[in-house]
Structure formats: structure tokens, C-alpha cells
Design an enzyme around this catalytic site. Sequence first.
Site, PDB file in Angstrom:
ATOM      1  N   ARG A  15       0.399  -1.360  -0.184  1.00 57.77           N
ATOM      2  CA  ARG A  15       0.171  -0.090  -0.515  1.00 57.77           C
ATOM      3  C   ARG A  15       0.571   1.634   0.097  1.00 57.77           C
ATOM      4  O   ARG A  15       1.295   1.956  -0.873  1.00 57.77           O
ATOM      5  CB  ARG A  15      -0.724   0.413   1.372  1.00 57.77           C
ATOM      6  CG  ARG A  15      -2.390   0.382   1.116  1.00 57.77           C
ATOM      7  CD  ARG A  15      -1.683   2.295   1.361  1.00 57.77           C
ATOM      8  NE  ARG A  15      -1.547   2.730   3.175  1.00 57.77           N
ATOM      9  CZ  ARG A  15      -0.246   3.714   3.119  1.00 57.77           C
ATOM     10  NH1 ARG A  15      -0.853   4.500   2.369  1.00 57.77           N
ATOM     11  NH2 ARG A  15      -0.011   4.232   4.153  1.00 57.77           N
ATOM     12  N   ASP A  16       0.961   1.975   0.795  1.00 51.89           N
ATOM     13  CA  ASP A  16       2.250   2.767   1.477  1.00 51.89           C
ATOM     14  C   ASP A  16       3.315   3.010   0.000  1.00 51.89           C
ATOM     15  O   ASP A  16       3.918   4.042  -0.515  1.00 51.89           O
ATOM     16  CB  ASP A  16       2.904   2.919   2.797  1.00 51.89           C
ATOM     17  CG  ASP A  16       3.159   4.004   2.881  1.00 51.89           C
ATOM     18  OD1 ASP A  16       3.639   4.994   2.298  1.00 51.89           O
ATOM     19  OD2 ASP A  16       3.174   4.875   4.044  1.00 51.89           O
ATOM     20  N   HIS A 207       5.328   4.434  12.698  1.00 52.67           N
ATOM     21  CA  HIS A 207       5.851   4.537  11.101  1.00 52.67           C
ATOM     22  C   HIS A 207       6.033   5.387  10.568  1.00 52.67           C
ATOM     23  O   HIS A 207       5.955   6.674  10.684  1.00 52.67           O
ATOM     24  CB  HIS A 207       4.453   4.359  10.297  1.00 52.67           C
ATOM     25  CG  HIS A 207       3.827   4.916   8.894  1.00 52.67           C
ATOM     26  ND1 HIS A 207       2.457   3.976   8.350  1.00 52.67           N
ATOM     27  CD2 HIS A 207       4.133   5.587   8.217  1.00 52.67           C
ATOM     28  CE1 HIS A 207       2.893   4.103   7.200  1.00 52.67           C
ATOM     29  NE2 HIS A 207       3.293   4.950   6.976  1.00 52.67           N
ATOM     30  N   HIS A 209       8.457   7.238   8.125  1.00 48.80           N
ATOM     31  CA  HIS A 209       9.624   7.014   6.112  1.00 48.80           C
ATOM     32  C   HIS A 209      10.540   7.871   6.402  1.00 48.80           C
ATOM     33  O   HIS A 209      11.246   8.337   8.332  1.00 48.80           O
ATOM     34  CB  HIS A 209       8.874   8.109   6.073  1.00 48.80           C
ATOM     35  CG  HIS A 209       7.231   7.657   5.430  1.00 48.80           C
ATOM     36  ND1 HIS A 209       7.086   7.225   3.626  1.00 48.80           N
ATOM     37  CD2 HIS A 209       6.166   7.883   6.156  1.00 48.80           C
ATOM     38  CE1 HIS A 209       5.849   7.314   3.912  1.00 48.80           C
ATOM     39  NE2 HIS A 209       5.474   6.442   5.139  1.00 48.80           N
ATOM     40  N   CYS A 240       4.071   8.831   0.291  1.00 53.48           N
ATOM     41  CA  CYS A 240       2.724   9.860  -0.035  1.00 53.48           C
ATOM     42  C   CYS A 240       3.162  10.064  -0.657  1.00 53.48           C
ATOM     43  O   CYS A 240       4.066  11.797  -1.009  1.00 53.48           O
ATOM     44  CB  CYS A 240       2.701  10.178   1.426  1.00 53.48           C
ATOM     45  SG  CYS A 240       0.764  11.490   1.118  1.00 53.48           S
ATOM     46  N   ASN A 249       9.038   4.373   3.017  1.00 53.88           N
ATOM     47  CA  ASN A 249       9.200   3.775   4.621  1.00 53.88           C
ATOM     48  C   ASN A 249      10.721   3.379   5.083  1.00 53.88           C
ATOM     49  O   ASN A 249      11.350   2.984   3.857  1.00 53.88           O
ATOM     50  CB  ASN A 249       8.236   2.871   4.853  1.00 53.88           C
ATOM     51  CG  ASN A 249       6.633   3.027   4.942  1.00 53.88           C
ATOM     52  OD1 ASN A 249       5.624   3.352   3.777  1.00 53.88           O
ATOM     53  ND2 ASN A 249       6.046   3.825   5.939  1.00 53.88           N
TER      54      ASN A 249
END
Length: 306
Positions: A15-16, A207, A209, A240, A249
Site C-alpha cells: 500500500r504505502d 510508522h 519514513h 505519500c 518507509n
Amino acid sequence: MSLPKKVKLVEVGPRDGLQNEKQTIPVEVKLALVNRLSEAGFANIEAASFVSPKWVPQMATSTELMASIDRRPGTVYSALVPNMKGFEAALAARADEVVIFGAASEAFSQKNINCSIAESIERFREVAAAAKANRLRLRGSISCALGCPYQGEVSPEAVVDVVRRMRDLGCDEIDIADTIGVGTPAKVQRVFERVANEFPLNQCAGHFHDTYGQAIANIYAALCTGVAIFHASVAGLGGCPYAKGATGNVATEDVLYLLDGLGITTGVDINAVVDAGQFISKHLGRPSASRAGNAIAARRLSERTS
Ligand code: HMG
Ligand code: MG
């Protein structure tokens, strides 16, 4: 200082990681990636995002993907949902966990989900109630918890305020997200210490990055405060679309190497993750951003050829 013995890793690469890729990635490739990650043994894989395809075109195949994955018993498959339309799609796709995603910065909230923080919480209220009614796990994600690309500094109070609101919506888990990777260990500890006054730390996730190369240090700092859930992205994929300049990430392989060195268990097979990282990097036509992943792959190659 005692570190947790066990950590839950949430693999967010599908996803990310992939949401920011410019080239359209065929659903078959995403499927192969998720299946490889499932086999690696993650407790949680963030596989999909039911957002507007006009905003994030790469996630438009989420329904097809969720319908085809080989679900591993014991793995929770999560999906991002910004509103009820997203929730209905996630429910139909049999997501095990839905993720409402807000921000600690007003400017980022507007850019990312086109509404204020207060409006987002009102939208999430209905989603949260529907998740509970359908017995789905509910996770809340708070972007820009350590800095914002539009606003700059973000205070721990602003983060804590959203934590309280997400707690009151009934979130089972809350992610403290460094969307643009500007956080440093002292700041990470400060924010988690404040958050702990409002929400159990063992239900909080980090979370991070890795834009400024601080993510591994930030994870270590968070572990020292008692956090035991972390997000990571295979091969360090990601970013993002509404946070320009932010890189991916922290790489899952790097996190696994760190945790293994600390004697912390995850249930994840690092070799299988290295393979998944090499697989997706090959497809994307660029080297993996994981230092540990590349080192392990190179070591294996030299062992095979020597
Ligand atoms: P909007 O334009 O204000 O929404 O967008 P709207 O309700 O006016 O709808 C506009 C159009 O979108 C309509 O279609 C809706 O049907 C459609 P049209 O009539 O124009 O054809 N629509 C949807 N379609 C599919 N699924 C939906 C959906 N909702 C509306 N769920 C909206 C508001 C929230 C939808 C939009 O801003 C959006 O999709 N934003 C998503 C942004 C995003 O995905 N960002 C990346 C994920 S967050 C992230 O990466 C951070 C994180 O990793 C943590 C961190 O690192 O910080 C989680
Ligand atoms: Mg992110």
C-alpha cells in the site's frame, strides 16, 4: 531500560510502498508481492487502499487484489478507508482491518483528504461505528506526527489531540506516522511519552519514513519507550503522493536485521522478505533501497558462486 521481547511488524509495502509509483503496476505483480509477503509470515499486511482513484490511481486495483490473494491464516490484511464509500468497498473485499487516516497538521489534512482535522473525525465517526458493527479491527493513522511538509513543526499536543479523538472513536490501534521522515530519536521519545498518557503504548505503532536516514534510530528510540508495533516497507518502497520529496518507509529487511540483532522475535522469515524485495525491485527496474536486503542478497550470491 528493557526492550520488548516480541514485535508486531505491519508490512505496508503493497500500500504505502506502491501507491506513489508513477508507472502502473499490474495487479498480477501486486498479487505476487502480497503472496510472497504472506508466506514470509507477517502478522499484518497493509494490502489495499479504497480511496478515490482520481487521487491515487495506483490503488484502483485494490478490489481485484483483495479478491485474489492467498490469505495466510494468522495474517491480518488491512485497507485504508477515508470515508464510508471506502469502508463499503473494504468490507466487500473482506479486509480484516480498516484504517482511518488523519493528520496532526491542518495543512496536510487538507492536501491529503481534502478536509480539516475536525471534519475528518466526523467522517471517521460513521466508519468507526460501521467497523464495530461488522466486527472489523479499526486502526487510526496520524500523519505528520513529527513534522509537516506544508506547516513545518508539529507539536506533541497536536498529535495527542488526534490520539484522544481516535481513541474515543474506538480505535484498536493508533499509528504515529512520520510521513516525511524528519523525526529524530529524542523527538520520537517525547511524542510517545506524551501519547502514552492517553492511549496504551502497546496499542501504538511507529510508522517511520526514512527521508533523513533516521528511521532505524527512531525505531530503536521507540522500542526503548516500550513501543512494540512497527510499520515497514519491503525494499524501502514508498512515499505519500501528497508529501513531495518524502522517500519510502524504513525497509522491512533493515528492521528485521535490527530486531534480530536485539534478540526480538517477529515470526517473519527475513530470507523470504529479501526475496520479495528483490522481486519487486526487479519489476520496478531499480535497486532495492534496503541496505540489509542488498547485503544479504549479495552474500547469498557470493556463497553460491564460491
Ligand atoms: P473529495 O474530492 O473531497 O471527495 O476527496 P468527494 O466525496 O467530493 O468525492 C469526489 C469523487 O471521489 C467522487 O467521484 C466520489 O465518488 C469519489 P466522482 O463523482 O467525481 O466520479 N470517491 C471515492 N472513490 C473511491 N473510493 C472512495 C471515494 N471517496 C470519494 N473511498 C477523498 C476526498 C478522501 C476521497 C480524497 O481526498 C482521497 O481519496 N484522498 C486519498 C489520499 C490518499 O490516499 N493519500 C495517501 C494515503 S495516506 C498516507 O500515505 C499516509 C500514511 O502512510 C501515514 C503516513 O506516512 O503519514 C497512512
Ligand atoms: Mg506512510
